[in-house]
Scaffold this motif. Structure first.
Motif, mmCIF file in Angstrom:
data_model
loop_
_atom_site.group_PDB
_atom_site.id
_atom_site.type_symbol
_atom_site.label_atom_id
_atom_site.label_comp_id
_atom_site.label_asym_id
_atom_site.label_seq_id
_atom_site.Cartn_x
_atom_site.Cartn_y
_atom_site.Cartn_z
ATOM 1 N N GLU A 558 0.837 -1.196 0.000
ATOM 2 C CA GLU A 558 0.000 0.000 0.000
ATOM 3 C C GLU A 558 0.877 1.253 0.000
ATOM 4 O O GLU A 558 1.845 1.344 0.762
ATOM 5 C CB GLU A 558 -0.905 0.012 1.236
ATOM 6 N N ARG A 559 0.548 2.195 -0.866
ATOM 7 C CA ARG A 559 1.295 3.453 -0.942
ATOM 8 C C ARG A 559 0.578 4.510 -0.107
ATOM 9 O O ARG A 559 -0.564 4.862 -0.382
ATOM 10 C CB ARG A 559 1.415 3.924 -2.392
ATOM 11 N N VAL A 560 1.261 5.019 0.902
ATOM 12 C CA VAL A 560 0.687 6.022 1.795
ATOM 13 C C VAL A 560 1.574 7.258 1.776
ATOM 14 O O VAL A 560 2.795 7.157 1.942
ATOM 15 C CB VAL A 560 0.563 5.491 3.241
ATOM 16 N N PHE A 561 0.958 8.419 1.576
ATOM 17 C CA PHE A 561 1.675 9.681 1.684
ATOM 18 C C PHE A 561 1.356 10.276 3.049
ATOM 19 O O PHE A 561 0.206 10.491 3.401
ATOM 20 C CB PHE A 561 1.261 10.637 0.567
ATOM 21 N N ARG A 562 2.395 10.519 3.816
ATOM 22 C CA ARG A 562 2.229 10.939 5.193
ATOM 23 C C ARG A 562 1.932 12.440 5.315
ATOM 24 O O ARG A 562 2.186 13.231 4.406
ATOM 25 C CB ARG A 562 3.492 10.599 6.005
ATOM 26 N N PHE A 563 1.422 12.792 6.470
ATOM 27 C CA PHE A 563 1.216 14.179 6.870
ATOM 28 C C PHE A 563 2.504 14.965 6.677
ATOM 29 O O PHE A 563 3.594 14.474 6.973
ATOM 30 C CB PHE A 563 0.786 14.196 8.335
ATOM 31 N N GLU A 564 2.384 16.194 6.198
ATOM 32 C CA GLU A 564 3.566 16.988 5.897
ATOM 33 C C GLU A 564 4.081 17.782 7.094
ATOM 34 O O GLU A 564 5.041 18.552 6.967
ATOM 35 C CB GLU A 564 3.273 17.910 4.716
ATOM 36 N N GLY A 565 3.441 17.612 8.244
ATOM 37 C CA GLY A 565 3.968 18.232 9.454
ATOM 38 C C GLY A 565 4.044 19.741 9.396
ATOM 39 O O GLY A 565 4.856 20.359 10.087
ATOM 40 N N LEU A 566 3.231 20.350 8.534
ATOM 41 C CA LEU A 566 3.201 21.783 8.284
ATOM 42 C C LEU A 566 4.466 22.281 7.597
ATOM 43 O O LEU A 566 4.697 23.488 7.539
ATOM 44 C CB LEU A 566 2.924 22.578 9.564
ATOM 45 N N ASN A 567 5.294 21.362 7.068
ATOM 46 C CA ASN A 567 6.323 21.795 6.126
ATOM 47 C C ASN A 567 5.646 22.417 4.905
ATOM 48 O O ASN A 567 6.181 23.310 4.250
ATOM 49 C CB ASN A 567 7.191 20.604 5.705
ATOM 50 N N ASN A 568 4.464 21.941 4.588
ATOM 51 C CA ASN A 568 3.598 22.493 3.564
ATOM 52 C C ASN A 568 2.187 22.458 4.139
ATOM 53 O O ASN A 568 1.913 21.714 5.070
ATOM 54 C CB ASN A 568 3.700 21.665 2.275
ATOM 55 N N GLU A 569 1.251 23.262 3.572
ATOM 56 C CA GLU A 569 -0.006 23.442 4.268
ATOM 57 C C GLU A 569 -1.277 22.897 3.610
ATOM 58 O O GLU A 569 -2.372 23.222 4.088
ATOM 59 C CB GLU A 569 -0.232 24.943 4.548
ATOM 60 N N PRO A 570 -1.238 22.087 2.563
ATOM 61 C CA PRO A 570 -2.506 21.565 2.042
ATOM 62 C C PRO A 570 -3.299 20.781 3.069
ATOM 63 O O PRO A 570 -4.527 20.719 2.999
ATOM 64 C CB PRO A 570 -2.070 20.661 0.885
ATOM 65 N N ASP A 571 -2.610 20.170 4.038
ATOM 66 C CA ASP A 571 -3.290 19.326 5.027
ATOM 67 C C ASP A 571 -3.263 19.937 6.432
ATOM 68 O O ASP A 571 -3.304 19.233 7.427
ATOM 69 C CB ASP A 571 -2.668 17.925 5.044
ATOM 70 N N MET A 572 -3.204 21.279 6.506
ATOM 71 C CA MET A 572 -3.048 21.917 7.824
ATOM 72 C C MET A 572 -4.249 21.677 8.743
ATOM 73 O O MET A 572 -4.114 21.695 9.966
ATOM 74 C CB MET A 572 -2.779 23.414 7.687
ATOM 75 N N GLU A 573 -5.445 21.456 8.187
ATOM 76 C CA GLU A 573 -6.595 21.207 9.052
ATOM 77 C C GLU A 573 -6.785 19.737 9.373
ATOM 78 O O GLU A 573 -7.618 19.372 10.211
ATOM 79 C CB GLU A 573 -7.877 21.759 8.419
ATOM 80 N N ALA A 574 -5.996 18.862 8.736
ATOM 81 C CA ALA A 574 -6.189 17.419 8.884
ATOM 82 C C ALA A 574 -6.125 16.924 10.335
ATOM 83 O O ALA A 574 -6.865 15.999 10.689
ATOM 84 C CB ALA A 574 -5.183 16.663 8.020
ATOM 85 N N PRO A 575 -5.266 17.476 11.223
ATOM 86 C CA PRO A 575 -5.276 16.964 12.608
ATOM 87 C C PRO A 575 -6.639 17.077 13.277
ATOM 88 O O PRO A 575 -6.974 16.281 14.158
ATOM 89 C CB PRO A 575 -4.240 17.850 13.313
ATOM 90 N N TYR A 576 -7.421 18.056 12.866
ATOM 91 C CA TYR A 576 -8.737 18.272 13.476
ATOM 92 C C TYR A 576 -9.817 17.389 12.847
ATOM 93 O O TYR A 576 -10.945 17.348 13.360
ATOM 94 C CB TYR A 576 -9.130 19.741 13.361
ATOM 95 N N ALA A 577 -9.503 16.689 11.753
ATOM 96 C CA ALA A 577 -10.499 15.831 11.109
ATOM 97 C C ALA A 577 -10.928 14.691 12.030
ATOM 98 O O ALA A 577 -12.057 14.194 11.929
ATOM 99 C CB ALA A 577 -9.949 15.285 9.789
ATOM 100 N N TYR A 578 -10.043 14.251 12.919
ATOM 101 C CA TYR A 578 -10.393 13.195 13.877
ATOM 102 C C TYR A 578 -11.637 13.558 14.704
ATOM 103 O O TYR A 578 -12.382 12.670 15.134
ATOM 104 C CB TYR A 578 -9.240 12.964 14.844
ATOM 105 N N LEU A 579 -11.852 14.847 14.956
ATOM 106 C CA LEU A 579 -12.970 15.253 15.807
ATOM 107 C C LEU A 579 -14.303 14.816 15.215
ATOM 108 O O LEU A 579 -15.249 14.521 15.961
ATOM 109 C CB LEU A 579 -12.965 16.776 15.998
ATOM 110 N N TYR A 580 -14.389 14.773 13.903
ATOM 111 C CA TYR A 580 -15.647 14.404 13.248
ATOM 112 C C TYR A 580 -15.924 12.912 13.376
ATOM 113 O O TYR A 580 -17.028 12.459 13.082
ATOM 114 C CB TYR A 580 -15.607 14.829 11.783
#
Length: 716
Positions: A558-580
């Motif tokens: 399986e190919r997984v692209f990891r969180f960018e750790g805010l090195n870049n910001e397309p996924d900056m809100e992703a940590p909060y997605a768990y709340l849903y």
């Protein structure tokens, strides 16, 4: 050189040098060690002097990427940035800088101002070592080594004041290069399309056209005489014009001031305007001490808008600096519209609107609604004049703005402004949004393609346009426009077409700008409950997030692209997605690891481009314990870094109190809102904007907080 004023304690906590060099971060621990670094690990900030949302900035200029300050060359990968200049050096002081961006069209750095040595103009282009730098908000100083000249600059509303200190026995002399612009690497320089200026009583005045924008100026030097020059040679004329023949030869040209023997200092002032020379003359900055004091007062007031208690000195410094960086752009050019030449709100340097709309603009709209109302009016003026809302907007006259990164962002920005209580003619705003989306550029572009086919490429833009229609539908319901509500509601549903039901992720048969399908798959959509069902329910959605953040390993093959750790910001809100999905504990763990491992003090204190404050404002929100959902009347609850954070809002103070908060006490055991139990990990917008107190009891282990009462999902 001056010292920061003692009466401005919050200003003294700011380090304007943070983010100016390659990242030098704490060793990543736990899941943070698995995160992805796809972009240059440098903040690309600069320490130059500017006011809050200032029109003008001034900083030492080496010609390096990307602000003109520093030592680096062009880098677009996650490797260490290439070193363009072997030492920390500069040619002089330039004006108008970007803030924390990556590669863009315009790099500014105009009116390069250089103190001269005994060799006069002939040594104007000799690079000088740069030492003894000091900076605080609104002020920047240092020393040019070889000439042993100290410098200090301070920003005013539409001007800048300089002070130079020369060695004993050296006659003060300063040259200003009117032809300078851009960077000195990888063909990123700019050259004027026109210029005309003349000597006048007390100084020099005129204009230069850079990237299609006329910049009118007046420059004065106390007790000094002025002359004009071209290609390192003094000219006798009192008037200079960049004629067509001269433009073909591309000479350097400008003016210079000579001081008085025996007087070791020289002060000079600039005033600027994008409209006319009279306004530039009126904008000439006053004395240095006066300008520094005024700038400090303005910054102290702004930095006091959020007060924090607790935390370590390092955490407080990072927070204060993040707040500072969050309030540099967009640059407020009110009454300086070069296109209409009329008074009214006008902003520039929307270089990274795809980041700003998620974090920085909600911060500005919440704390300073008057500035937010001006920004709304500016966006409407652009839409009326250009036939579409911008995705980026720079100090240039380029009709085709950058559109690779995102589409339809202003729809979310404007609906977010409305739900935050910004005053505006919302019927007019909606009419412009709908008109520009369904006709003209919209019909010929991605909005039209989306309406015809139910998706566009890149698929991330499908999410953008779906959300834009959601925002228009919400606004239409508020103003009572049934036709727009019905049509926009129907069109808002197509976001589902972008997802692959087999994987629960965005489809792979697309191109993704600055990221992969994983990085865009956990963006907030309007109907997160349906989004989670596509992933197979809570368990499937959390399983994908766990792989993305490093809590779980990928399956074989399986190919997984990891969180960018805010090195870049397309996924900056992703940590909060768990709340849903009811997993506040996962959100808390990720947030604390980001704040612990990706932000620190010093020049290497940022993990990647600050992106005009988009990254820094993420830290401001997350460190206080809240996070906005742009375009929705919802504030998410995270894991506060400080014992108390208080937002001084127009509707009343709102405080977040974290009892028993500590480095490993980052989970929430229970919550109280205004003295009553709160059994959800989110706030209604009115609960935030009208003031109050949220008390969170922190603990070291997950408690099930937020498991049942999820943040709301919306159909339209």
């Amino acid at each position: 050189m001056l010292e920061p004023p003692n009466e401005c304690p919050r200003l003294r906590e700011v380090d304007p040098f943070l983010g100016t060099e390659q990242a030098d971060l704490p060793k990543p621990i736990g899941i943070a060690a698995t995160w992805w670094v796809p972009k240059p690990p440098v903040g690309n900030t600069h320490p130059g002097a500017t006011l809050p949302f200032g029109m003008v900035s001034a900083c030492a200029y080496s010609g390096a990427y990307v602000t003109g300050y520093g030592r680096y060359g062009l880098s677009l990968s996650g490797d260490a940035p290439p070193v363009a200049f072997k030492r920390h050096e500069a040619l002089g002081i330039s004006h108008f800088q970007q803030s924390g961006t990556g590669r863009i069209r315009s790099y500014y750095n105009y009116f390069l101002t250089t103190p001269l040595g005994e060799d006069g103009l002939e040594g104007r282009q000799d690079r000088q070592g740069l030492e003894d730098e000091k900076a605080w908000p609104g002020y920047y100083g240092g020393r040019f080594v070889e000439r042993d000249v100290t410098f200090e600059v301070a920003a005013d509303a539409r001007g800048v004041r300089h002070r130079y200190g020369f060695s004993s026995g050296v006659r003060p002399s300063v040259a200003v290069d009117v032809s300078a612009g851009g960077l000195l690497i990888d063909e990123m320089s700019s050259y004027p399309q026109g210029a005309e200026f003349r000597l006048c009583d007390g100084g020099v005045e005129g204009f230069v056209v850079m990237e299609g924008i006329p910049i009118h100026f007046r420059c004065e030097a106390d007790g000094a005489s002025a002359y004009l020059w071209e290609d390192e040679g003094r000219i006798e004329s009192e008037h200079y014009e960049l004629t067509l023949d001269r433009q073909k030869q591309r000479p350097s040209f400008g003016f210079a001031f000579e001081g008085t023997d025996g007087v070791p200092t020289m002060e000079l002032s600039f005033g600027f305007s994008l409209r006319d020379g009279d306004r530039a003359s009126q904008a000439v900055a006053g004395g240095l001490d006066e300008v520094v004091s005024s700038a400090a007062t303005q910054w102290e007031s702004l930095l006091s808008s959020i007060e924090i208690e607790g935390g370590t000195p390092a955490q407080r410094e990072v927070f204060a600096t993040a707040m500072y960086h969050s309030c540099i752009k967009p640059a407020d050019f009110t009454n300086e519209n070069p296109f209409t030449r009329e008074d009214g709100p006008f902003f520039l340097d929307l270089s990274t609107l795809w980041d700003l709309y998620k974090t920085q603009l909600p911060l500005m709209m919440s704390l300073w609604p008057q500035r937010g109302a001006a920004f709304v009016e500016f966006l409407c003026e652009v839409a009326e004049r250009e036939g579409g809302f911008p995705v980026s907007y720079l100090m240039d006259n380029v009709p085709d703005r950058f559109t690779k990164q995102a589409t339809g962002l202003c729809h979310a920005i404007l609906e977010d402004a409305r739900v935050r209580g910004i005053k505006a003619d919302w019927d007019r705003v909606l009419s412009l949004l709908w008109k520009t989306s369904q006709s003209g550029k919209g019909r010929k572009g991605r909005f039209g393609e989306y309406a015809r086919f139910g998706e566009v490429d890149p698929l991330s833009h499908t999410l953008d346009i779906s959300y834009a229609h959601f925002c228009m539908a919400r606004m239409a319901r508020k103003v009572g426009h049934q036709l727009v509500f019905d049509r926009a509601s129907a069109l808002s549903q197509h976001w589902k077409n972008a997802f692959d039901a087999k994987t629960g992720l965005l489809r792979e048969d697309s191109t993704y700008y600055e990221g992969e399908n994983w990085n865009y798959s956990f963006r907030f959509v309007q109907d997160m409950a349906s989004r989670i069902e596509i992933a197979g329910g809570d368990r499937g959605f959390v399983g994908l997030l766990d792989k993305f953040f490093g809590f779980a390993e990928a399956a074989h093959g399986e190919r997984v692209f990891r969180f960018e750790g805010l090195n870049n910001e397309p996924d900056m809100e992703a940590p909060y997605a768990y709340l849903y999905a009811g997993r506040h504990d996962r959100t808390a763990t990720v947030l604390r690891r980001v704040m612990q491992c990706e932000f620190t003090t010093g020049r290497g204190g940022l993990p990647g481009n600050d992106d005009s404050g988009g990254l820094s404002s993420w830290f401001v929100w997350s460190a206080t314990g809240l996070f906005p959902v742009a375009g929705q009347p919802v504030m998410l609850i995270g894991s506060p870094l400080f014992d108390r954070a208080t937002f001084h809002l127009p509707g009343g103070d709102f405080s977040i109190v974290a009892d028993q908060q500590a480095a490993e006490h980052f989970h929430i055991k229970s919550a109280m809102l205004n003295g009553k139990p709160l059994n959800r990990a989110w706030l209604k917008m009115d609960e935030f904007l009208t003031g109050g107190e949220l008390v969170l009891e922190m603990c070291p282990e997950p408690s099930g907080f937020g498991e049942k009462n999820r943040p709301p999902s919306f159909q339209s």
